[in-house]
Design a protein around this motif. Structure first.
Motif, mmCIF file in Angstrom:
data_model
loop_
_atom_site.group_PDB
_atom_site.id
_atom_site.type_symbol
_atom_site.label_atom_id
_atom_site.label_comp_id
_atom_site.label_asym_id
_atom_site.label_seq_id
_atom_site.Cartn_x
_atom_site.Cartn_y
_atom_site.Cartn_z
ATOM 1 N N VAL A 116 0.841 -1.204 0.000
ATOM 2 C CA VAL A 116 0.000 0.000 0.000
ATOM 3 C C VAL A 116 0.877 1.256 0.000
ATOM 4 O O VAL A 116 0.681 2.171 -0.803
ATOM 5 C CB VAL A 116 -0.945 0.016 1.221
ATOM 6 N N LEU A 117 1.861 1.272 0.891
ATOM 7 C CA LEU A 117 2.748 2.431 1.007
ATOM 8 C C LEU A 117 3.534 2.649 -0.281
ATOM 9 O O LEU A 117 3.680 3.787 -0.756
ATOM 10 C CB LEU A 117 3.704 2.236 2.186
ATOM 11 N N LYS A 118 4.017 1.573 -0.862
ATOM 12 C CA LYS A 118 4.753 1.659 -2.128
ATOM 13 C C LYS A 118 3.877 2.261 -3.230
ATOM 14 O O LYS A 118 4.325 3.122 -3.993
ATOM 15 C CB LYS A 118 5.229 0.259 -2.539
ATOM 16 N N THR A 119 2.632 1.821 -3.281
ATOM 17 C CA THR A 119 1.704 2.322 -4.293
ATOM 18 C C THR A 119 1.402 3.800 -4.074
ATOM 19 O O THR A 119 1.354 4.584 -5.033
ATOM 20 C CB THR A 119 0.393 1.509 -4.277
ATOM 21 N N TYR A 120 1.194 4.182 -2.828
ATOM 22 C CA TYR A 120 0.946 5.592 -2.532
ATOM 23 C C TYR A 120 2.130 6.461 -2.958
ATOM 24 O O TYR A 120 1.952 7.563 -3.492
ATOM 25 C CB TYR A 120 0.679 5.779 -1.040
ATOM 26 N N LYS A 121 3.327 5.965 -2.726
ATOM 27 C CA LYS A 121 4.510 6.753 -3.105
ATOM 28 C C LYS A 121 4.656 6.836 -4.627
ATOM 29 O O LYS A 121 5.169 7.838 -5.148
ATOM 30 C CB LYS A 121 5.759 6.168 -2.450
ATOM 31 N N GLU A 122 4.202 5.814 -5.329
ATOM 32 C CA GLU A 122 4.176 5.882 -6.797
ATOM 33 C C GLU A 122 3.230 6.996 -7.246
ATOM 34 O O GLU A 122 3.517 7.729 -8.196
ATOM 35 C CB GLU A 122 3.722 4.545 -7.386
ATOM 36 N N ILE A 123 2.099 7.103 -6.560
ATOM 37 C CA ILE A 123 1.137 8.157 -6.886
ATOM 38 C C ILE A 123 1.751 9.533 -6.637
ATOM 39 O O ILE A 123 1.625 10.443 -7.459
ATOM 40 C CB ILE A 123 -0.162 7.992 -6.070
ATOM 41 N N LEU A 124 2.450 9.675 -5.514
ATOM 42 C CA LEU A 124 3.050 10.965 -5.178
ATOM 43 C C LEU A 124 4.183 11.333 -6.131
ATOM 44 O O LEU A 124 4.465 12.517 -6.331
ATOM 45 C CB LEU A 124 3.539 10.964 -3.729
ATOM 46 N N ALA A 125 4.811 10.328 -6.716
ATOM 47 C CA ALA A 125 5.835 10.604 -7.728
ATOM 48 C C ALA A 125 5.204 11.213 -8.979
ATOM 49 O O ALA A 125 5.827 11.997 -9.699
ATOM 50 C CB ALA A 125 6.580 9.324 -8.084
ATOM 51 N N ILE A 126 3.949 10.860 -9.225
ATOM 52 C CA ILE A 126 3.198 11.397 -10.372
ATOM 53 C C ILE A 126 2.517 12.710 -9.989
ATOM 54 O O ILE A 126 2.510 13.671 -10.752
ATOM 55 C CB ILE A 126 2.137 10.378 -10.852
ATOM 56 N N ASP A 127 1.940 12.730 -8.793
ATOM 57 C CA ASP A 127 1.152 13.882 -8.330
ATOM 58 C C ASP A 127 1.558 14.217 -6.886
ATOM 59 O O ASP A 127 0.903 13.796 -5.931
ATOM 60 C CB ASP A 127 -0.344 13.536 -8.402
#
Length: 202
Positions: free
Chosen positions: A110-121
């Protein structure tokens, strides 16, 4: 001349087939929405599987959601991963992916996915708040503060975020800072019994 006619016939046939397939997909999607409303998740899934195209972002996204509702979390994750592979910058597919991974309590994922999102936005306030909450829950208060504070830069008067930053400071024994943010939260909602009780104890 014959070759030109043959090519034209083939092109027209492909167009007609494509249109017919698009109509089938739209009909299947419509049926799946109706089925979801009735909580007939399996029937909705089967309807979409009958027109499934592995290269369709929409179908993978939809099947990810329906399998999540059906509580087939592993299959849901599989479809969401396919959607992400097809649209690598998709935030909605990643937010969808978080649903089954959270249900399975795969918090690192979950945390990894959230950080992927923050890398985009980077300014995604929902995700920054959730990452901050995860770090707070893990007692990594320094990391938590970074993400919580980034939300407050954009929404300084947000109730939940001020309350979370207050809790983050309180967990570190920083009473003065904790009071500041709890009081802002209370100003947003003066009837909050939770915040009132916390402030009474400080």
């Amino acid at each position: 001349m014959r070759n030109k006619i043959t090519t034209l016939v083939i092109a027209m046939s492909i167009t007609l087939l494509s249109k017919a397939q698009d109509e089938k997909v739209l009909a299947a999607l419509s049926s799946s929405y109706a089925g979801e409303t009735k909580q007939e998740y399996l029937a909705s899934i089967v309807t979409l599987e009958n027109v499934y195209d592995p290269n369709s972002y929409l179908l993978n996204l939809r099947l990810g959601w329906l399998n999540y509702l059906k509580k087939d979390y592993e299959k849901s994750m599989t479809y969401y991963k396919k959607a992400i592979a097809l649209e690598p910058k998709s935030i909605e597919a990643r937010l969808g992916y978080v649903s089954p991974t959270s249900a399975l309590e795969k918090w690192d994922d979950v945390l990894k996915t959230y950080k992927e999102i923050l890398a985009i936005d980077p300014n995604n306030t929902v995700v920054n708040y959730r990452v901050g909450y995860i770090y707070y829950y893990r007692k990594n208060f320094v990391e938590a503060e970074k993400y919580i504070a980034s939300v407050l830069k954009l929404y300084p008067f947000d109730y939940d975020t001020n309350a979370l930053l207050g809790a983050n400071y309180l967990a570190q024994g920083k009473i003065k800072e904790a009071k500041k943010y709890y009081n802002i939260a209370l100003a947003y909602n003066p009837n909050s019994k939770e915040i009132q009780e916390i402030l009474k104890k400080l």
